[in-house]
Design a protein around this motif. Sequence first.
Motif, PDB file in Angstrom:
ATOM      1  N   HIS A 141       0.962  -1.144   0.107  1.00  8.19           N
ATOM      2  CA  HIS A 141      -0.050  -0.071  -0.001  1.00  8.19           C
ATOM      3  C   HIS A 141       0.815   1.123   0.115  1.00  8.19           C
ATOM      4  O   HIS A 141       1.054   1.927   1.001  1.00  8.19           O
ATOM      5  N   GLN A 142       1.401   1.683  -1.137  1.00 10.60           N
ATOM      6  CA  GLN A 142       2.306   2.732  -1.402  1.00 10.60           C
ATOM      7  C   GLN A 142       1.526   3.802  -2.028  1.00 10.60           C
ATOM      8  O   GLN A 142       0.655   3.583  -2.667  1.00 10.60           O
ATOM      9  N   PRO A 143       2.154   5.096  -1.483  1.00  9.44           N
ATOM     10  CA  PRO A 143       1.157   6.144  -2.222  1.00  9.44           C
ATOM     11  C   PRO A 143       1.457   6.264  -3.656  1.00  9.44           C
ATOM     12  O   PRO A 143       2.656   5.904  -4.105  1.00  9.44           O
ATOM     13  N   LEU A 144       0.269   6.522  -4.455  1.00  6.00           N
ATOM     14  CA  LEU A 144       0.116   6.571  -5.749  1.00  6.00           C
ATOM     15  C   LEU A 144       0.657   5.344  -6.640  1.00  6.00           C
ATOM     16  O   LEU A 144       0.543   5.368  -7.674  1.00  6.00           O
ATOM     17  N   TRP A 145       0.696   4.257  -5.746  1.00  7.61           N
ATOM     18  CA  TRP A 145       0.814   2.971  -6.649  1.00  7.61           C
ATOM     19  C   TRP A 145      -0.679   2.635  -7.273  1.00  7.61           C
ATOM     20  O   TRP A 145      -1.647   3.035  -6.716  1.00  7.61           O
ATOM     21  N   PRO A 146      -0.487   1.937  -8.404  1.00  6.10           N
ATOM     22  CA  PRO A 146      -1.782   1.699  -9.253  1.00  6.10           C
ATOM     23  C   PRO A 146      -2.777   0.493  -8.632  1.00  6.10           C
ATOM     24  O   PRO A 146      -2.001  -0.158  -7.765  1.00  6.10           O
ATOM     25  N   GLU A 147      -3.952   0.597  -9.194  1.00  5.72           N
ATOM     26  CA  GLU A 147      -4.792  -0.489  -8.736  1.00  5.72           C
ATOM     27  C   GLU A 147      -4.281  -1.708  -9.608  1.00  5.72           C
ATOM     28  O   GLU A 147      -3.569  -1.556 -10.714  1.00  5.72           O
ATOM     29  N   VAL A 148      -4.379  -2.916  -8.898  1.00  2.57           N
ATOM     30  CA  VAL A 148      -3.551  -4.164  -9.556  1.00  2.57           C
ATOM     31  C   VAL A 148      -4.786  -5.058  -9.835  1.00  2.57           C
ATOM     32  O   VAL A 148      -5.617  -5.319  -8.847  1.00  2.57           O
ATOM     33  N   VAL A 149      -4.846  -5.784 -11.064  1.00  2.00           N
ATOM     34  CA  VAL A 149      -5.810  -6.836 -11.385  1.00  2.00           C
ATOM     35  C   VAL A 149      -5.099  -7.940 -11.721  1.00  2.00           C
ATOM     36  O   VAL A 149      -3.941  -7.820 -12.710  1.00  2.00           O
ATOM     37  N   GLU A 150      -5.515  -8.963 -11.447  1.00  2.00           N
ATOM     38  CA  GLU A 150      -4.793 -10.209 -11.994  1.00  2.00           C
ATOM     39  C   GLU A 150      -5.666 -11.130 -12.950  1.00  2.00           C
ATOM     40  O   GLU A 150      -7.217 -11.187 -12.947  1.00  2.00           O
ATOM     41  N   VAL A 151      -5.097 -11.500 -14.096  1.00  2.00           N
ATOM     42  CA  VAL A 151      -5.716 -12.236 -15.100  1.00  2.00           C
ATOM     43  C   VAL A 151      -5.388 -13.738 -14.889  1.00  2.00           C
ATOM     44  O   VAL A 151      -4.267 -14.273 -14.621  1.00  2.00           O
ATOM     45  N   GLU A 152      -6.424 -14.775 -14.762  1.00  6.79           N
ATOM     46  CA  GLU A 152      -6.192 -16.144 -14.482  1.00  6.79           C
ATOM     47  C   GLU A 152      -5.636 -16.755 -15.784  1.00  6.79           C
ATOM     48  O   GLU A 152      -5.558 -16.198 -16.854  1.00  6.79           O
ATOM     49  N   GLN A 153      -5.045 -17.923 -15.702  1.00  5.23           N
ATOM     50  CA  GLN A 153      -4.255 -18.779 -16.495  1.00  5.23           C
ATOM     51  C   GLN A 153      -5.423 -19.322 -17.608  1.00  5.23           C
ATOM     52  O   GLN A 153      -6.451 -19.505 -17.405  1.00  5.23           O
ATOM     53  N   GLN A 154      -4.965 -19.182 -18.906  1.00  2.00           N
ATOM     54  CA  GLN A 154      -5.976 -19.429 -20.047  1.00  2.00           C
ATOM     55  C   GLN A 154      -5.707 -20.870 -20.518  1.00  2.00           C
ATOM     56  O   GLN A 154      -4.641 -21.306 -20.599  1.00  2.00           O
ATOM     57  N   PHE A 155      -6.660 -21.505 -21.016  1.00  6.55           N
ATOM     58  CA  PHE A 155      -6.785 -22.640 -21.471  1.00  6.55           C
ATOM     59  C   PHE A 155      -7.362 -22.766 -22.931  1.00  6.55           C
ATOM     60  O   PHE A 155      -8.171 -21.999 -23.302  1.00  6.55           O
ATOM     61  N   ILE A 156      -6.887 -23.630 -23.946  1.00  3.80           N
ATOM     62  CA  ILE A 156      -7.507 -24.073 -24.702  1.00  3.80           C
ATOM     63  C   ILE A 156      -8.034 -25.271 -24.839  1.00  3.80           C
ATOM     64  O   ILE A 156      -7.262 -26.405 -25.034  1.00  3.80           O
ATOM     65  N   GLY A 157      -9.371 -25.481 -24.815  1.00  2.00           N
ATOM     66  CA  GLY A 157     -10.013 -26.903 -24.144  1.00  2.00           C
ATOM     67  C   GLY A 157      -9.371 -27.242 -22.762  1.00  2.00           C
ATOM     68  O   GLY A 157      -9.450 -26.358 -21.748  1.00  2.00           O
ATOM     69  N   ASP A 158      -8.599 -28.072 -22.555  1.00  2.42           N
ATOM     70  CA  ASP A 158      -8.008 -28.385 -21.328  1.00  2.42           C
ATOM     71  C   ASP A 158      -6.443 -28.450 -21.346  1.00  2.42           C
ATOM     72  O   ASP A 158      -5.925 -28.704 -20.390  1.00  2.42           O
ATOM     73  N   GLU A 159      -5.954 -27.772 -22.383  1.00  2.00           N
ATOM     74  CA  GLU A 159      -4.544 -27.418 -22.428  1.00  2.00           C
ATOM     75  C   GLU A 159      -4.334 -26.002 -22.112  1.00  2.00           C
ATOM     76  O   GLU A 159      -4.562 -24.946 -22.396  1.00  2.00           O
ATOM     77  N   LYS A 160      -3.251 -26.085 -21.413  1.00  2.00           N
ATOM     78  CA  LYS A 160      -2.647 -24.823 -20.955  1.00  2.00           C
ATOM     79  C   LYS A 160      -1.964 -23.988 -22.147  1.00  2.00           C
ATOM     80  O   LYS A 160      -1.463 -24.594 -23.056  1.00  2.00           O
ATOM     81  N   VAL A 161      -2.132 -22.701 -22.040  1.00  3.98           N
ATOM     82  CA  VAL A 161      -1.347 -21.885 -23.201  1.00  3.98           C
ATOM     83  C   VAL A 161      -0.050 -21.140 -22.527  1.00  3.98           C
ATOM     84  O   VAL A 161      -0.382 -20.327 -21.560  1.00  3.98           O
TER      85      VAL A 161
END
Length: 256
Positions: A141-161
């Motif tokens: 929690h630092q001054p002026l630090w940005p909001e942070v958003v995480e994107v989950e791992q992506q799959f094609i069918g059941d295969e990791k990309v």
Amino acid sequence: MKIYHGLGDKPRFERGVATLGSFDGVHCGHRALLAEVRRRAAMQGVESVVYTFEPHPRITLRCAEGLKLLNTTAEKAVLLEAEGIDNIVFIPFTEEFSRLSPQAFISDYIVACGIGTLVVGFNHRFGRDKQGDYAYLSSSHQPLWPEVVEVEQQFIGDEKVSSTILRQVIAGGDMARARCMLGRDYIFAGSADGSGRVVSDDPQYKLLPPAGRYRAVINGCKCTVCISDDGVVTADIPTGRDERVYINIGVKYADL
């Protein structure tokens, strides 16, 4: 789209939405992250920004033996522009830069450029010894630090990309599977010599599929591309000397 090589002039992206990473391949996993960046930037009425590196970190850190990359710098810029990104910042990945702490990186490169939101992949790490990640960012929690958003791992069918898996797929010549992971054909950019040969911008590190004849599209025209055993790329349509050529490499004719 604007391209910055380094931050000598310290561009300002007022409350911009950014992401960072190598983005080798700009594959479906990357594209999900980029889509989130675009979505949030549009919703907030601000610019989208991608921070990436040149050269690849493994080259600077002297662990590039056997390294082959999916994209050259020029190819990556073309692909990121196609994803609708407003700005690309190519950070020179020097030994000095590799020693920056996560806090120094965020302060000097993210906060200093006015970034308001930072979108990161589920496994992205940054800073000295890869100490920075989503958990670090979201708990600091630092001054002026940005909001942070995480994107989950992506799959094609059941295969990791991932870029690592995609390199293995292309090196093995499974271009149909590669197309599924990329969401398009594999790009090869270079300069033509007037005889049909096309030379990559980075022949040392650019990954090629195995030798053979491939369906392809060059600058919008359907053609056949041949890759020799020693990595020479030739096309069967006329190209001018020193003409800039973008090849989308499809499946191998033997696989049809």
